[in-house]
Design a protein around this motif. Sequence first.
Motif, mmCIF file in Angstrom:
data_model
loop_
_atom_site.group_PDB
_atom_site.id
_atom_site.type_symbol
_atom_site.label_atom_id
_atom_site.label_comp_id
_atom_site.label_asym_id
_atom_site.label_seq_id
_atom_site.Cartn_x
_atom_site.Cartn_y
_atom_site.Cartn_z
ATOM 1 N N GLN A 118 -96.819 -20.647 -82.888
ATOM 2 C CA GLN A 118 -97.852 -20.370 -81.805
ATOM 3 C C GLN A 118 -97.465 -20.327 -80.636
ATOM 4 O O GLN A 118 -98.614 -19.323 -80.609
ATOM 5 C CB GLN A 118 -98.334 -21.975 -81.467
ATOM 6 N N ASP A 119 -96.426 -19.686 -80.695
ATOM 7 C CA ASP A 119 -96.196 -19.073 -78.856
ATOM 8 C C ASP A 119 -96.270 -17.363 -79.767
ATOM 9 O O ASP A 119 -96.448 -16.952 -78.386
ATOM 10 C CB ASP A 119 -94.566 -19.092 -78.820
ATOM 11 N N ARG A 120 -95.365 -17.487 -80.844
ATOM 12 C CA ARG A 120 -95.576 -16.160 -81.355
ATOM 13 C C ARG A 120 -97.742 -15.536 -82.057
ATOM 14 O O ARG A 120 -97.472 -14.191 -81.075
ATOM 15 C CB ARG A 120 -94.661 -15.746 -83.006
ATOM 16 N N ARG A 121 -97.659 -17.000 -81.952
ATOM 17 C CA ARG A 121 -98.853 -16.083 -82.313
ATOM 18 C C ARG A 121 -99.939 -15.852 -81.113
ATOM 19 O O ARG A 121 -101.101 -15.001 -81.152
ATOM 20 C CB ARG A 121 -99.756 -16.933 -83.707
ATOM 21 N N LYS A 135 -94.683 -25.191 -83.361
ATOM 22 C CA LYS A 135 -94.020 -24.848 -82.172
ATOM 23 C C LYS A 135 -94.894 -24.206 -81.227
ATOM 24 O O LYS A 135 -95.940 -23.455 -81.787
ATOM 25 C CB LYS A 135 -92.659 -23.195 -82.189
ATOM 26 N N GLU A 136 -95.091 -24.381 -80.099
ATOM 27 C CA GLU A 136 -95.659 -24.515 -79.122
ATOM 28 C C GLU A 136 -95.006 -24.416 -77.625
ATOM 29 O O GLU A 136 -95.011 -25.719 -77.299
ATOM 30 C CB GLU A 136 -97.127 -25.114 -79.374
ATOM 31 N N ASN A 137 -95.352 -23.681 -76.770
ATOM 32 C CA ASN A 137 -94.746 -23.856 -75.496
ATOM 33 C C ASN A 137 -93.146 -23.803 -75.699
ATOM 34 O O ASN A 137 -92.662 -25.373 -74.717
ATOM 35 C CB ASN A 137 -95.378 -24.706 -74.553
ATOM 36 N N GLU A 138 -92.635 -23.883 -76.342
ATOM 37 C CA GLU A 138 -91.416 -24.107 -76.858
ATOM 38 C C GLU A 138 -90.596 -25.245 -77.157
ATOM 39 O O GLU A 138 -90.325 -25.480 -77.152
ATOM 40 C CB GLU A 138 -90.246 -23.190 -75.655
ATOM 41 N N PHE A 197 -89.405 -31.998 -79.656
ATOM 42 C CA PHE A 197 -87.918 -31.928 -80.178
ATOM 43 C C PHE A 197 -87.817 -30.626 -79.108
ATOM 44 O O PHE A 197 -88.712 -29.378 -79.318
ATOM 45 C CB PHE A 197 -87.541 -31.324 -81.346
ATOM 46 N N LYS A 198 -86.196 -30.042 -78.945
ATOM 47 C CA LYS A 198 -85.895 -28.714 -77.824
ATOM 48 C C LYS A 198 -85.735 -27.581 -78.532
ATOM 49 O O LYS A 198 -85.550 -26.410 -78.115
ATOM 50 C CB LYS A 198 -85.224 -28.757 -76.821
ATOM 51 N N ASN A 199 -85.196 -28.210 -79.768
ATOM 52 C CA ASN A 199 -84.779 -26.695 -80.635
ATOM 53 C C ASN A 199 -84.802 -26.862 -82.000
ATOM 54 O O ASN A 199 -85.923 -28.022 -82.736
ATOM 55 C CB ASN A 199 -83.585 -26.363 -80.476
#
Length: 90
Positions: A79-82, A26-29, A56-58
Motif C-alpha cells: 500500500q505504501d508503493r500504491r 504493507k502499509e506505513n512500513e 511485523f516490522k520486516n
Amino acid sequence: MTRLILEKDLKKMSVGHFFKKGIVYKENEVFKFCVLDSQSEKYSILKFGTVESRSFKNVASVYSKLLDLNVYEFVFFDQDRRRGLINGKA
C-alpha cells in the motif's frame, strides 16, 4: 471478515496444510498478513492484549511466519508503493 486467533491455535490448525494461501499487506512500513483456508475464510494472528491483528516490522519475519504455518503460496500488497504512485511519485 478476518478471524483473529492466537498464534498457538493457528499453528495447530496449520497441521495437514489447513491453510491454502496467504495475503501480506504493507502499509506505513508495517506488515500484516492473513491466511486463507480452502473455503477462503481468512485468519490472522491476534495481537496479545488487543482486538487487532499482530503486525511485523520486516518482510522476512512475515514470510518466516507464513512458512511456519505451512503456507507456501501468497500475494503481497504494498500500500505504501500504491500511495506513492497515486501521488505521482515513482
